[in-house]
Design an enzyme around this catalytic site. Sequence first.
Site, short mmCIF file in Angstrom:
data_model
loop_
_atom_site.label_atom_id
_atom_site.label_comp_id
_atom_site.label_asym_id
_atom_site.label_seq_id
_atom_site.Cartn_x
_atom_site.Cartn_y
_atom_site.Cartn_z
N SER A 217 0.84 -1.21 0.00
CA SER A 217 0.00 0.00 0.00
C SER A 217 0.87 1.24 0.00
CB SER A 217 -0.91 0.01 1.23
OG SER A 217 -1.46 1.31 1.38
N MET B 79 -12.08 4.13 -1.58
CA MET B 79 -12.82 4.47 -0.34
C MET B 79 -13.50 5.80 -0.58
SD MET B 79 -9.86 3.21 2.22
CE MET B 79 -8.66 3.27 0.88
N ASP C 207 -6.78 -6.01 4.82
CA ASP C 207 -6.15 -4.68 4.73
C ASP C 207 -6.29 -3.94 6.05
OD1 ASP C 207 -5.27 -2.15 3.94
OD2 ASP C 207 -6.84 -1.86 2.42
N HIS D 138 -0.89 -1.57 -4.19
CA HIS D 138 -2.22 -1.23 -3.65
C HIS D 138 -2.33 0.29 -3.53
CE1 HIS D 138 -5.82 -2.19 -1.15
NE2 HIS D 138 -5.48 -1.12 -0.44
N MET E 128 -11.75 -5.50 5.43
CA MET E 128 -10.99 -4.45 6.14
C MET E 128 -10.78 -4.88 7.59
SD MET E 128 -10.17 -2.14 4.01
CE MET E 128 -9.39 -1.08 5.24
N MET F 66 -9.05 8.02 -1.38
CA MET F 66 -9.95 8.52 -0.32
C MET F 66 -10.46 9.91 -0.71
SD MET F 66 -7.82 7.43 3.05
CE MET F 66 -6.95 5.85 3.14
N ASP G 59 -4.64 3.43 -2.37
CA ASP G 59 -5.77 3.82 -1.52
C ASP G 59 -6.30 5.18 -1.95
OD1 ASP G 59 -6.08 1.68 0.42
OD2 ASP G 59 -4.04 2.18 1.03
N HIS H 23 -8.10 0.60 -4.46
CA HIS H 23 -9.09 0.48 -3.39
C HIS H 23 -9.80 1.83 -3.26
CE1 HIS H 23 -9.67 -0.23 1.26
NE2 HIS H 23 -10.82 -0.22 0.60
#
Length: 218
Positions: free
Chosen positions: A7, A67, A174, A32, A136, A36, A34, A65
């Site tokens: 990540s 979010m 994760d 990975h 998660m 957001m 992330d 991913h």
Amino acid sequence: MLKIAASILSADFSRLGEQVREAAQGGADYIHVDVMDGHFVPNMTIGPVVVRSIRGLTDRPFDVHLMIESPERYLADFAEAGADILTVQQEACIHLHRVVEEIKGLGKRAGVAINPATPNIMLKEILPFIDLVLVMTVNPGFGGQSFIETMPAKIAEMRQMIDALGRDVELEVDGGIHSETASRAVRAGARVLVSGSAIFADPDGVERAIQKLRSSAK
Ligand code: DX5
Ligand code: ZN
């Protein structure tokens, strides 16, 4: 066949490209990413422009991913930027099946993530359609949080649901993954470990950190 997803949230963003290369050359199976939005989670990170700019640095799959609220608005942008796996949060999708079909329509692998307080059963009807489940093991939003102690039982239950279905759905976890929690997650049935701080903040370096995660999970 355990996979490690590095990540980049915990990478040094002032030399992001270098860190992506280190992770890939150090043995990470996935990069990975992330994403957001400051709404679904109380933090903001990166968008498609960053994915595009680092995509050419490695041929490792990009595990993105999301979010974010209304992820359907951005699927095409991330697909064009070079995502290989697009994972949406179950809690962010009223019409989850439609979103999954859109991801597959873009030619990408479809993943669905669930927060710690969301029961596995919420994925029962979507499991036959997806390629990856992301359980998660912290509340999403930040790197460096502690693994929630009740998660191994949840991972084990999800493992059973996937096995009962008889489909090849990757089970990824994760949040708070380091040597000790990695071994518990793998024993419970996880097959892809996302790790940020345990990889990028290890004083022994990225490659050694990935080796440690792999050997602890054996
Ligand atoms: C958390 C993110 C994670 C995060 C994990 O919201 O989804 O991918 O980077 O970081 P660590 O491994 O530090 O818990
Ligand atoms: Zn993540």
